[in-house]
Write an enzyme that holds these catalytic residues in place. Structure first.
Site, PDB file in Angstrom:
ATOM      1  CG  HIS A  99      44.099 -23.111 -35.220  1.00 30.06           C
ATOM      2  ND1 HIS A  99      44.201 -24.342 -34.709  1.00 30.06           N
ATOM      3  CD2 HIS A  99      43.483 -23.085 -36.396  1.00 30.06           C
ATOM      4  CE1 HIS A  99      43.719 -25.055 -35.643  1.00 30.06           C
ATOM      5  NE2 HIS A  99      43.302 -24.418 -36.926  1.00 30.06           N
ATOM      6  CG  HIS A 101      40.962 -20.486 -39.661  1.00 29.26           C
ATOM      7  ND1 HIS A 101      41.887 -21.005 -40.613  1.00 29.26           N
ATOM      8  CD2 HIS A 101      40.788 -21.405 -38.877  1.00 29.26           C
ATOM      9  CE1 HIS A 101      42.210 -22.350 -40.445  1.00 29.26           C
ATOM     10  NE2 HIS A 101      41.691 -22.881 -39.317  1.00 29.26           N
TER      11      HIS A 101
HETATM   12  P1  AMP Z   1      42.411 -26.488 -38.964  1.00 23.84           P
HETATM   13  O1  AMP Z   1      42.208 -27.313 -40.192  1.00 23.84           O
HETATM   14  O2  AMP Z   1      41.451 -25.308 -38.500  1.00 23.84           O
HETATM   15  O3  AMP Z   1      43.280 -27.257 -38.016  1.00 23.84           O
HETATM   16  O4  AMP Z   1      43.466 -25.375 -39.744  1.00 23.84           O
HETATM   17  C1  AMP Z   1      44.968 -25.509 -39.514  1.00 23.84           C
HETATM   18  C2  AMP Z   1      45.435 -24.434 -40.388  1.00 23.84           C
HETATM   19  O5  AMP Z   1      46.945 -24.334 -40.141  1.00 23.84           O
HETATM   20  C3  AMP Z   1      45.486 -24.809 -41.876  1.00 23.84           C
HETATM   21  O6  AMP Z   1      44.470 -23.844 -42.585  1.00 23.84           O
HETATM   22  C4  AMP Z   1      46.791 -24.731 -42.416  1.00 23.84           C
HETATM   23  O7  AMP Z   1      46.869 -24.319 -43.891  1.00 23.84           O
HETATM   24  C5  AMP Z   1      47.674 -23.840 -41.408  1.00 23.84           C
HETATM   25  N1  AMP Z   1      49.060 -24.319 -41.184  1.00 23.84           N
HETATM   26  C6  AMP Z   1      49.416 -25.465 -41.125  1.00 23.84           C
HETATM   27  N2  AMP Z   1      51.054 -25.463 -40.905  1.00 23.84           N
HETATM   28  C7  AMP Z   1      51.256 -24.244 -40.915  1.00 23.84           C
HETATM   29  C8  AMP Z   1      52.411 -23.401 -40.880  1.00 23.84           C
HETATM   30  N3  AMP Z   1      53.523 -24.135 -40.953  1.00 23.84           N
HETATM   31  N4  AMP Z   1      52.413 -21.950 -41.140  1.00 23.84           N
HETATM   32  C9  AMP Z   1      51.062 -21.494 -41.362  1.00 23.84           C
HETATM   33  N5  AMP Z   1      50.228 -22.005 -41.358  1.00 23.84           N
HETATM   34  C10 AMP Z   1      50.041 -23.537 -41.380  1.00 23.84           C
END
Ligand code: AMP
Ligand code: ZN
Length: 135
Positions: A99, A101
């Site tokens: 993903h 950001h």
């Molecule tokens: P990472 O640390 O790059 O794996 O980031 C994962 C991101 O996913 C974090 O910023 C979380 O806040 C976001 N996240 C986790 N669960 C959800 C969800 N159900 N809906 C939207 N964002 C999410």
């Protein structure tokens, strides 16, 4: 229900605030936003990091990031934005579905970037050689 939270979001098993979807890409607001408008862009295919994507898929993902970032910064009136990717646990990746950001930036938002270090002696030259060998 999928083992992967982002696959579950794509399938509609878990709700999200969706901003964009096409046949290959899905995008939604991060549930814990660093700044308002913090958006995630993901490929629909489950791959752990961007290195697991084909070159074509990665190009498509980045093209979507560009398109969505333009809309996000207009929508929230941001002055700039960071595009951030965590690859691997050591890099802070929590969700193991690749993903990207998009983090809108505002004057004085207090978000700190990394602190730079220094190379010693011939270290930079050696690292460059090692990188070039793997290209
Ligand atoms: P990472 O640390 O790059 O794996 O980031 C994962 C991101 O996913 C974090 O910023 C979380 O806040 C976001 N996240 C986790 N669960 C959800 C969800 N159900 N809906 C939207 N964002 C999410
Ligand atoms: Zn997944």
């Amino acid at each position: 229900m999928s083992d992967c939270i982002f696959c579950s979001i794509i399938k509609g098993e878990i709700p999200c605030t969706k901003v964009y979807e096409d046949d290959k890409i899905f995008s939604f607001l991060d549930i814990v936003p660093v700044n308002k408008g913090h958006t995630l862009v993901i490929p629909k295919e489950h791959k752990e990091t961007i290195l697991d994507l084909s070159e074509d898929s990665f190009r498509g993902l980045m093209a979507a990031v560009q398109k969505i970032a333009k809309a996000v910064i207009k929508a929230v009136g941001a002055k700039g934005f960071n595009v951030h990717i965590n690859n691997g646990e050591v890099a802070g990746q929590v969700v193991k579905h690749a993903h990207i950001h998009i983090i809108p930036r505002f004057d004085g938002d207090g978000l700190q970037l990394w602190k730079g270090g220094k190379y010693k002696g011939m270290e930079a030259e050696q690292i460059k050689k090692d990188i070039v060998n793997f290209l």
